[in-house]
Each structure stands twice: as C-alpha cells, then as structure tokens.
Design an enzyme around this catalytic site. Sequence first.
Site, short mmCIF file in Angstrom:
data_model
loop_
_atom_site.label_atom_id
_atom_site.label_comp_id
_atom_site.label_asym_id
_atom_site.label_seq_id
_atom_site.Cartn_x
_atom_site.Cartn_y
_atom_site.Cartn_z
N GLU A 1 39.74 186.44 51.40
CA GLU A 1 39.39 185.72 50.13
C GLU A 1 40.37 185.86 49.02
OE1 GLU A 1 37.33 182.85 49.63
OE2 GLU A 1 36.73 182.93 51.57
N LEU B 1 53.90 188.36 48.43
CA LEU B 1 52.64 187.17 48.23
C LEU B 1 52.54 186.97 46.76
CD1 LEU B 1 49.72 188.52 50.21
CD2 LEU B 1 50.55 186.20 49.97
N GLY B 2 53.15 187.79 45.86
CA GLY B 2 52.82 187.35 44.36
C GLY B 2 51.78 187.69 43.85
N TYR B 3 51.52 187.61 42.63
CA TYR B 3 50.06 187.74 41.91
C TYR B 3 49.59 189.04 42.29
CZ TYR B 3 50.43 182.71 41.19
OH TYR B 3 50.72 181.46 40.87
N TYR C 1 33.77 182.83 42.15
CA TYR C 1 33.92 182.19 43.38
C TYR C 1 34.01 183.12 44.60
CZ TYR C 1 36.44 180.78 47.47
OH TYR C 1 36.79 180.49 48.88
N ASP D 1 35.37 176.56 44.45
CA ASP D 1 36.93 176.51 44.15
C ASP D 1 37.51 175.37 43.93
OD1 ASP D 1 37.00 175.38 46.72
OD2 ASP D 1 38.53 176.83 47.62
N CYS E 1 37.08 161.12 57.04
CA CYS E 1 36.14 161.89 56.40
C CYS E 1 34.84 161.81 57.23
CB CYS E 1 36.13 161.55 54.93
SG CYS E 1 34.94 162.58 54.13
N THR F 1 53.21 180.97 37.64
CA THR F 1 52.12 179.88 37.66
C THR F 1 52.27 179.17 36.39
OG1 THR F 1 50.44 181.19 38.89
CG2 THR F 1 49.84 179.38 37.69
#
Length: 361
Positions: free
Chosen positions: A37, A80-82, A120, A138, A202, A302
Amino acid sequence: MRRYREFRNALLAWFRTESRNLPWRQTSDPYRIWISEIILQQTRVDQGLPYYQRFLDRFPDLQSLAAAPLEDVLKVWEGLGYYARARNLHEAARIIMETRNGVFPRAAADLALLPGIGPYTAAAVASIAFGEPVPAIDGNVKRVISRLFDYRLPIDSREAGAFFQDTARALLCPASPGDFNQAMMELGARICAPKQPRCHLCPVAEHCLAKRNNTASTIPIKSERPAPPHFHVAVAVIEEDGKYLVGRRPQSGLLGGLWEFPGGKVQPGESLEDALVRECREELGIEVQPETPLATVPHAYTHFKVTLHFIRARIISGKPAPRAHDCLRWVNLEELTGMPMPKANLKFLQTLSPPNTELFP
C-alpha cells in the site's frame, strides 16, 4: 438497501473472477500488505511490482526493516521517489517493534497513528489484513463513486469529502470489507479509468448514473489548478583526485537522507555560472570557478518541475563545510553508485559511469 446489495454482489463476483493476480493479494500478512500500500501510494502497479519484491527480498519482515540503517532502506527505495514514504516505513517499523513488541496494529484507528499512514492506508490494511469493516477511499474509489452517483461538485471540495465518506460507508460490504475495498480500487484502475472509461466492460454499469446520463467522460469534476512552477538548478560537480564532493540532505523535507551533488535554484536575473558560485558559497563556504557544462537533466515532481544543469567546477579557495547538508563526503564513482541519490542525480551519474553499467531501475 436492495440497490446497494445488488451492486456489492455484482462487483465482488467480478473481482473474484477477473482481478489481477498480484503478490500482495496472495497473503494476509499485514506487513506485506502495508508495504504494497505504501509503494502504490504514488506508483502504478506495473512500476511498483519489482520494487515490492526487491524491498521484501532485502527486508522480509518487520524486524529486519526496523533493524536496518535508514540509508540501506533509502537505497532499496531508490528510483521510486517520494522518499518520505521510505523514511516513514522505517520509523513506523521501529515504533511497532519498540512500543508494541513487534505486534502489528489491527485497527485502522491505531494504524493511523503511525508515521506515513493516513486514513486510506490505515483502512486498506485493516480491512484487507484483519477484516475490519472500514471503507478505503483513494482516487480510484472517489472516481467510481462520483460516476455511480453522477456527482457534480469538485471532488477536492469540503462537501465532497463528507459525501465520499458517507457513501463509501453505505456501499461497503461488511462481510467482505477487504475484498470489497480492493474491488472498488480494481474497478477504478482497470475499468472506470480517468479518461475513456470502459463502460461497456463494467460489471456494475446498470447501477451507474453517469453511464445512464452519458456523463462518465466529464465526471469527476476537479477544481482548476495553476500550472506547476518550473525551476532551473545549477549543480556543482567538484572532483579532486578521482573523488567527487557530495552532501547528504537533511532527514526532514524533500528527498531527506539522500546524497546529492551540491547546488541550488537559479535566481531571477542570474546566469547558471553566477548561481553555481553563489550556491557553493552559501551551501559549502567555498569559492569555485565554473568550468565545463556536463549535462542537463529535466525532472518532474508532483507540484513542480526542475531542470538540473550539471557543471564541472574547481575550488579556488576555502574548505567545504556542511552548511545546508547533514554531512559532506568525497567519494569515488564506485562508492557513489552504492549511495541513495535522487533520480535526477542518478541520471547524471549514469553519464559518468562505464558503458553497460546499470545504476538505477
């Protein structure tokens, strides 16, 4: 409500036969679900899969993550960043080991007290790993709910926040909350896509007001945002006797704990060379002579974009001191490849490496 019950049944039947076979769906281990997650917070599934496996290969359980040096965690996370995600994972693992004897919290309310775990993620882990009946909301889920109810207010408005909470709670399947939350996310990721939703595929199209009203392509509505700012950054590549000068960013803030070549933003009216001289004076307490442009590397975050201009520079006076970094080091190229660095620096580092040397994913 009968309509909600029929919706749940149709969605869960689709999920249980058509969902992607992902490794974190083959386990009830809260540690592995938590890692997945956190990785997927800002990363697509196809990008995150190899990092998920690499992370677990290096840190297979809570104990190994908590005991590892932070720099090792950042190195495995590299690309991966962040990076606050990796720092928070490490800190949360330490807290669980030190304050809970290594026992993973079961309730969303307790999980949300840990670093890096918001509403979340807490709901996702608690519902999937422990069956707690809490909705995980999310961006995918918001988009699905917006179209189901043809919701016309901006999804980032205050009113929308309450609407999504109340509606997700009403829709949730209390008997299978983990599967239901994953099904909502799967539907948003694969069918109810941001652009060109695949309404003809759907499984719950008959329950969708946006499908009925032919508004799916315009829902959800988002508030207009200004274009992200773009900064130019002058970066000093200072080499002496085959070693390069790098600094480690402070642990708090953007890219905390990563190593980088020193430099900073170009101010209005400055040339790249003037900015480089000023930044080295402010960050390192030295005077440098800019020499040769080496590379230009664009990169997007971002909320802003940067273009890094790497320039070879020579020290003409002073001794480097860590004024803007935790510490400074002189390292050779081999040592550099083993240190966690921001992706833009890695892209430049690739230009310094021998051919066929893979430095980042």
